[in-house]
Design an enzyme around this catalytic site. Structure first.
Site, PDB file in Angstrom:
ATOM      1  N   HIS A 179      -9.328 130.284 127.665  1.00 37.84           N
ATOM      2  CA  HIS A 179      -8.470 131.524 126.494  1.00 37.84           C
ATOM      3  C   HIS A 179      -7.413 130.273 125.631  1.00 37.84           C
ATOM      4  O   HIS A 179      -6.569 129.440 127.059  1.00 37.84           O
ATOM      5  CB  HIS A 179      -7.647 132.356 127.644  1.00 37.84           C
ATOM      6  CG  HIS A 179      -6.797 133.258 126.480  1.00 37.84           C
ATOM      7  ND1 HIS A 179      -5.455 133.480 126.260  1.00 37.84           N
ATOM      8  CD2 HIS A 179      -7.591 134.385 125.893  1.00 37.84           C
ATOM      9  CE1 HIS A 179      -4.961 134.674 125.559  1.00 37.84           C
ATOM     10  NE2 HIS A 179      -6.131 135.371 125.228  1.00 37.84           N
ATOM     11  N   ASP A 205      -6.753 130.195 136.077  1.00 34.62           N
ATOM     12  CA  ASP A 205      -6.122 131.791 134.715  1.00 34.62           C
ATOM     13  C   ASP A 205      -6.978 132.871 135.923  1.00 34.62           C
ATOM     14  O   ASP A 205      -8.551 132.945 135.393  1.00 34.62           O
ATOM     15  CB  ASP A 205      -6.807 131.553 133.539  1.00 34.62           C
ATOM     16  CG  ASP A 205      -6.301 132.553 132.657  1.00 34.62           C
ATOM     17  OD1 ASP A 205      -6.371 133.601 133.129  1.00 34.62           O
ATOM     18  OD2 ASP A 205      -6.355 132.390 131.436  1.00 34.62           O
ATOM     19  N   LYS A 235      -4.277 144.617 132.420  1.00 35.06           N
ATOM     20  CA  LYS A 235      -5.862 144.261 132.549  1.00 35.06           C
ATOM     21  C   LYS A 235      -6.072 145.050 133.620  1.00 35.06           C
ATOM     22  O   LYS A 235      -7.321 145.194 134.407  1.00 35.06           O
ATOM     23  CB  LYS A 235      -6.507 143.289 131.965  1.00 35.06           C
ATOM     24  CG  LYS A 235      -5.977 142.538 130.680  1.00 35.06           C
ATOM     25  CD  LYS A 235      -6.140 140.792 131.204  1.00 35.06           C
ATOM     26  CE  LYS A 235      -6.236 139.753 130.098  1.00 35.06           C
ATOM     27  NZ  LYS A 235      -6.237 139.993 128.209  1.00 35.06           N
TER      28      LYS A 235
HETATM   29  N1  PLP Z   1      -6.923 134.578 129.874  1.00 31.70           N
HETATM   30  C1  PLP Z   1      -7.131 135.038 130.049  1.00 31.70           C
HETATM   31  C2  PLP Z   1      -9.028 134.702 130.498  1.00 31.70           C
HETATM   32  C3  PLP Z   1      -7.539 136.387 129.256  1.00 31.70           C
HETATM   33  O1  PLP Z   1      -8.451 136.778 128.955  1.00 31.70           O
HETATM   34  C4  PLP Z   1      -6.074 136.540 128.640  1.00 31.70           C
HETATM   35  C5  PLP Z   1      -6.260 138.162 127.876  1.00 31.70           C
HETATM   36  O2  PLP Z   1      -6.888 138.254 127.231  1.00 31.70           O
HETATM   37  C6  PLP Z   1      -4.868 135.133 128.565  1.00 31.70           C
HETATM   38  C7  PLP Z   1      -5.337 134.535 129.115  1.00 31.70           C
HETATM   39  C8  PLP Z   1      -3.838 136.027 128.676  1.00 31.70           C
HETATM   40  O3  PLP Z   1      -3.681 137.189 129.387  1.00 31.70           O
HETATM   41  P1  PLP Z   1      -2.191 137.760 128.571  1.00 31.70           P
HETATM   42  O4  PLP Z   1      -1.713 138.578 126.660  1.00 31.70           O
HETATM   43  O5  PLP Z   1      -1.580 139.461 129.921  1.00 31.70           O
HETATM   44  O6  PLP Z   1      -0.771 137.028 128.954  1.00 31.70           O
END
Ligand code: PLP
Length: 400
Positions: A118, A195, A221
């Site tokens: 991500h 992550d 989430k």
């Molecule tokens: N990492 C992964 C794999 C994600 O799916 C997400 C959000 O969809 C994030 C990081 C970032 O999360 P946040 O926007 O809650 O900081």
């Protein structure tokens, strides 16, 4: 075949009209009444700043805040609640690490991530690599959408100082072999960050079994409020790092010339923490614990299996990735129909899916797409949601 949801649907006020088909929990999850009321109760009856107010309300809110920290520590089997740092979410947790670990990086050191990350676990490392003249390397993927670990010596080298990998892909649903990567990372003496944005909410996660040094995840989430997330870290490493943000609470002493730092975790929690949301997250964690994370994972496995079998029968529909170990996230494209058009048609039937690049543009490029449709499941979904989705996709196809 009917797969029942795992919760009392009445627990979730957003589903009260009985029509909503919510298939976008990988983006953010819906909230049970316990969490919503828990937050309301704090504001109504125990709102006072934490770790500062020397009156009864203040000690109540501090106790609730610290008890949420303890529940979260227990949820991921952390050795101590001192290892739990409240942040605003996965993104801030990873940025905290990129900043603080970055102070120890030297020119030509290497940072290793993967092609399925991500942007939250990619862009902070890109910025750090630029700042420190380090090299950012990417573990490639196999055709099935799994990490290609066939040539570890090519990617895990003596120059590798930081390895940061997602536990579960937010596009393909792939669950990565974290314990295995942890062993390889330890053998070269690098720091290993996981992550956990997509995993902590959907499967049992035990940091001591994973063997990583850091785990980042987001409250929203996992049935919790927005604006709160966690960085779990190995206490010894956390103690060796410099602070990230500076201000109140993170200090021990301040003079006009210099300052000294509070103990971990407070060293990393500058300013008034998002304590009401933290308490809400604690309630969400209790809610998930009562269901059981193994049950959550099994439920989503069943839904995923059922969804794949139904989607595969839709002609012209192409599913991305066939990983052996996967969670409840499925991405697909439909011949000639742009994902955005599909989402609009599904919306007419009250079906919520996510379309776009899912903040994973390098992965989408590898898939040869600029946008995919993505569905994802949680405790409140049942198989009728998938039946409604498939029916709506078929009628969308007829329209085009
Ligand atoms: N990492 C992964 C794999 C994600 O799916 C997400 C959000 O969809 C994030 C990081 C970032 O999360 P946040 O926007 O809650 O900081």
């Amino acid at each position: 075949m009917y797969i029942e949801n795992l919760v009392e649907i009445r627990d979730f006020p957003i589903f009260s009209d009985n029509k909503l088909v919510y298939l976008d929990s990988a983006s953010t999850a819906q909230k049970p009444r316990e969490v919503i009321n828990g937050i309301k109760n704090v504001y109504e009856s125990s709102n006072a700043n934490v770790h500062r107010a020397l009156y009864k309300l203040g000690s109540q809110s501090t106790e609730m805040f610290e008890s949420a920290r303890a529940s979260i520590a227990q949820f991921i089997n952390a050795a101590s609640s001192k290892e739990i740092i409240f942040t605003s979410g996965t993104t801030e947790s990873i940025n905290l690490l990129a900043y603080t670990l970055g102070t120890q990086l030297e020119k030509n050191d290497e940072i290793l991530i993967s092609q399925m990350e991500h942007h939250a676990n990619l862009v902070p490392w890109q910025l750090l690599a630029k700042r420190s003249e380090a090299k950012l390397k990417y573990l490639p993927l196999t055709k099935s959408g799994e990490l290609d670990l066939s040539q570890p010596e090519k990617y895990f080298t003596q120059k590798t100082k930081i390895v940061s990998i997602t536990h579960m892909s937010n596009v393909l649903g792939t669950i990565n072999p974290i314990a295995k990567i942890s062993k390889i990372t330890k053998s070269i003496g690098a720091i290993f960050i996981v992550d956990g944005a997509q995993s902590v909410s959907h499967l049992p996660v035990n940091v001591q079994e994973l063997g990583c040094d850091f785990l980042a995840f987001s409250g929203h989430k996992m049935l919790g409020p927005t604006g709160i997330g966690i960085l779990w870290g190995n206490l010894e490493i956390l103690e060796s790092l410099p602070p990230f943000m500076a201000g109140g609470e993170m200090i021990e002493t301040v003079s006009m010339e210099s300052s000294t730092w509070n103990k971990v975790p407070y060293k990393f929690e500058a300013g008034t923490p998002n304590f009401v949301q933290a308490i809400g997250l604690g309630i969400a964690v209790e809610y998930l614990t009562n269901i059981g994370m193994k049950e959550v994972q099994d439920h989503e496995k069943k839904l995923t299996h059922y969804a794949l079998s139904r989607l595969e029968k839709i002609s012209g529909l192409y599913i991305h990735g066939t990983p052996e170990k996967r969670g409840g996230v499925i991405s697909f494209n439909l011949n000639k129909i742009h994902p955005q058009d599909l989402a609009q048609f599904l919306n007419e039937d009250n079906i919520c899916i996510r379309v776009g690049h899912h903040c994973a543009q390098p992965l989408l490029k590898m898939l040869g797409e600029t946008s995919t449709a993505r569905i994802s499941f949680y405790v409140y979904n049942d198989s009728s949601d998938i039946d409604k989705l498939c029916k709506s996709i078929e009628s969308t196809k007829k329209y085009f």
